[in-house]
Design an enzyme around this catalytic site. Structure first.
Site, PDB file in Angstrom:
ATOM      1  N   PHE A  15       4.511 -85.410  -7.133  1.00  0.00           N
ATOM      2  CA  PHE A  15       5.429 -86.281  -7.858  1.00  0.00           C
ATOM      3  C   PHE A  15       4.973 -86.386  -9.314  1.00  0.00           C
ATOM      4  CE2 PHE A  15       7.126 -90.520  -9.048  1.00  0.00           C
ATOM      5  CZ  PHE A  15       8.461 -90.267  -8.825  1.00  0.00           C
ATOM      6  N   ASP A  56      -2.018 -88.898  -1.909  1.00  0.00           N
ATOM      7  CA  ASP A  56      -0.907 -89.799  -2.179  1.00  0.00           C
ATOM      8  C   ASP A  56      -0.073 -89.862  -0.905  1.00  0.00           C
ATOM      9  OD1 ASP A  56       1.452 -91.084  -2.842  1.00  0.00           O
ATOM     10  OD2 ASP A  56       1.578 -90.194  -4.840  1.00  0.00           O
ATOM     11  N   TYR A  91       7.372 -99.413  -0.897  1.00  0.00           N
ATOM     12  CA  TYR A  91       8.799 -99.779  -0.845  1.00  0.00           C
ATOM     13  C   TYR A  91       9.653 -98.703  -0.188  1.00  0.00           C
ATOM     14  CZ  TYR A  91       8.457 -97.560  -5.526  1.00  0.00           C
ATOM     15  OH  TYR A  91       8.178 -96.742  -6.588  1.00  0.00           O
ATOM     16  N   LYS A  92       9.004 -97.668   0.332  1.00  0.00           N
ATOM     17  CA  LYS A  92       9.755 -96.608   1.012  1.00  0.00           C
ATOM     18  C   LYS A  92       9.757 -96.896   2.516  1.00  0.00           C
ATOM     19  CE  LYS A  92       8.280 -93.451  -2.644  1.00  0.00           C
ATOM     20  NZ  LYS A  92       9.557 -93.409  -3.358  1.00  0.00           N
ATOM     21  N   ARG A 151      18.659 -85.675  -0.878  1.00  0.00           N
ATOM     22  CA  ARG A 151      17.616 -86.142   0.046  1.00  0.00           C
ATOM     23  C   ARG A 151      18.240 -87.108   1.053  1.00  0.00           C
ATOM     24  NH1 ARG A 151      12.365 -88.224  -3.051  1.00  0.00           N
ATOM     25  NH2 ARG A 151      13.879 -89.787  -3.733  1.00  0.00           N
TER      26      ARG A 151
END
Lengths: 413, 413
Positions: free
Chosen positions: B126, B198, B223-224, B372
């Site tokens: 990312f 990560d 928050y995912k 996605r």
């Protein structure tokens, strides 16, 4: 006129800011003098938070980043805080913790003065400021020199041509002393250094004028005089003239010129957006946004004016009611030299504060012997001040604080 | 059996995790396949937040740091997240943004291998991970070498004795590919390097085992798959064996061994508490705490099991319904090689996604051409999957996405 509860009542009756107390959800029976640590709950916040949680997050889901403009919130709220510290639009952003902003901004400040090897900070600066100055200096191969307002000019002379940044707090977190932001900024500039300020105990409390005073960079906390809620995000101010050259070490993707390009290399945004780091803590950030309105409506100048009057009333009460009881006011009595909280020394400060809390009077303790009492004109009344001093008198004169149940652990931020 | 809405219904009827959908406040008419970006609102969160705001902050005020144990929340919530990633207690802490945690942890990782001058990261990592790796390397005078899983071993050979840290994502944020955490950690160790992960797209989605796999350090986003809310704070894992030597650059006062001593110098806490930085964002942190319960109750293994079954069903639907419509599944079909979201290429991905959103099917777009779609077994149903693929079929076959009102700006995190 001798300070008394009757006088307090008459002062409250004539106080133009008295109606603002209703903008805060202060519990019955509490005299809250700890707004220098955690501001009280603004009455508008619960409704806003309920909307943010249930409707924005719950119903709009990921779409809220656009529909509710979560994406712009760090700069939108930043501009509102900017107005409270005398910053024109486009120079203030909100996000992350104060500690993180100190590190990020201080490294960038030093990089604006390459070749200069000294960071000057204030010997009484809040510990996290000093710890992070030391860490930044270590990474950059610089030296930290600690000064006081009295020794600053001499230190700048001694390190002529070497000082990159002067990093000072506007109001001392412990004593409540107010430093001369314009004068120290000017001193720094004469030495070729940048002036960076920690406004944590000043913003919303005293009329800060960062643009007019020529401040280069500033950071601050929002959960004290801005009542943003526990751990609400910090802010950073970067004068427009520095933004294009600001070389920040925390190159998070929100600070990229085009974050959604997902580009290989970091290209900072051309403006204040480059100070953005990670995804903003939206719940904490939007609580802060809702919290600002009463202070904006009252105006910092009016709040400061009343806070100083509360301070005079406090000093009058203390002089007449606390003599010989072991209290000593450590904050400068000169209104031009103090912020919005008083530091009152007492050898048994922790126990006295615990006894005060048992009586509904809430302040805190620093450095073992300092009671801190914050007189925020936005919601503290003259009656609160009289009640607090009367409780101090009662506790110290009866020795109520020596009961064994007052040896509590103190944890406050 | 051919994928159909009838088959989806029968699979839903037999699904042991179906009741967990009621633990999330998903709106009617929405098929939410974007939990890889922002998890939906857990039904318990609004009530908890109301208590945190009105009672804890509003009534308890500063006292809540003790009474409600806000002070311990970063480690208390950290331990709960630790259990979800296979970490024994005392190795995980929550706070700050993922970007900040990446920087802080990566600098400390490099300092654990003094003299080694290379940081290895993953070429598809990312962007914020790569930007911060570059920034950390610059401050420490190191070089960043980007690799892929295929080229990693050769790069470690080429830089034998030089690599300090291998910093990889467990699941690729774009393609959804799952990397071999145990294997790559082992490769790093054989090269004398530390392995830092990560886990943003892995925690809560796939069964991560940081202790068992010998992971040294990890960071991740909450928050995912953890549904902590927009911008909920990140976490950091530091294996117990490294904690005493962990030399972190963000020396915030909450990481001090005795924060309330307000000591002159920074002395890090002896344990995981040294990873604490500034005052935690309490509202965002306590929303996260309340959000974890359904996932804990279901168990990551059961959620993963269902997610893989949803994935098989999705592939079956795609194969039978999307052929010739311009879609191409870019995520590995092998269940051992994928995380919990699918990347589906389409040349008009933005317009297709906008048209899907108009039909209540919410995913997102990365790299311009990648849709996605996250199939989180905790709250996504087989019927959701069938509905989504049917909408993709309808949009692409009718050209509905070419209507001009679907050229919307996409902002998602």
């Amino acid at each position: 006129m001798r300070p008394s509860s009757a006088l307090a009542k008459s002062l409250d009756a004539a106080d133009p800011l008295a109606p603002f107390r209703a903008d805060f959800a202060l519990p019955e029976g509490v005299v809250y003098l700890n707004g220098n640590s955690l501001g009280p709950l603004p009455a508008a916040v619960p409704g806003v938070m309920d909307d943010v949680v249930r409707r924005q997050w719950g119903e709009r889901l990921i779409r809220a980043w656009n529909d509710e403009d979560w994406w712009s919130a760090p700069l939108r709220v930043g501009d509102r805080i900017g107005r409270l510290i005398g910053a024109a639009a486009g120079q203030t952003a909100v996000g992350e913790s104060t500690s993180v902003q100190i590190f990020n901004t201080l490294v960038a400040a030093a990089r604006l003065r390459p070749g200069r090897r000294v960071l000057v900070t204030e010997a009484g600066n809040f510990p996290t400021d000093r710890y992070l100055a030391a860490s930044a200096a270590r990474l950059l191969g610089l030296e930290v020199v600690e000064t006081t307002a009295d020794t600053l000019a001499a230190a700048l002379d001694r390190h002529a041509g070497e000082v990159a940044v002067v990093f000072y707090p506007a109001v001392d977190y412990c004593t409540g002393a107010l430093w001369d932001v314009a004068g120290i900024t000017d001193l720094a500039h004469r030495a070729g250094a940048l002036a960076m300020w920690d406004l944590s105990h000043a913003a919303g409390a005293v009329p800060v004028q960062v643009d007019a005073d020529g401040v280069d960079l500033a950071v601050g906390c929002t959960y004290k005089y801005l009542s943003g809620g526990p751990g609400s995000p910090a802010y950073v101010y970067a004068a427009a003239r520095h933004q294009a050259a600001l070389d920040l070490p925390l190159t998070g993707w929100h600070g990229h010129a085009r974050p959604f390009d997902m580009a290989d290399g970091f290209e900072p945004a051309p403006d204040i957006a480059r100070t953005r780091i990670g995804t903003p803590h939206v719940l904490s950030l939007l609580a802060l946004e809702a919290a600002l309105e009463p202070l904006e409506r009252a105006g910092v100048a009016a709040v400061r004016d009343k806070s100083l009057k509360l301070g005079e009333f406090f000093l009058g009460c203390a002089d007449s009611m606390l003599t010989g009881l072991g209290f000593e006011v450590a904050t400068p009595r000169d209104p031009l030299r103090r912020g919005n909280h008083f530091a009152v020394r007492h050898p048994e400060a922790h126990a006295v504060m615990a006894a005060l809390k048992a009586r509904g009077v809430i302040g805190d303790v620093r450095s073992s012997t300092v009671l801190r009492l914050c007189l925020n004109g936005l919601y503290v009344s003259y009656t609160d001040v009289h009640t607090a001093v009367a409780a101090m008198q009662e506790v110290a004169s009866t020795g109520a604080h020596r009961a064994p149940d007052f040896q509590v652990r103190e944890v406050v931020t």
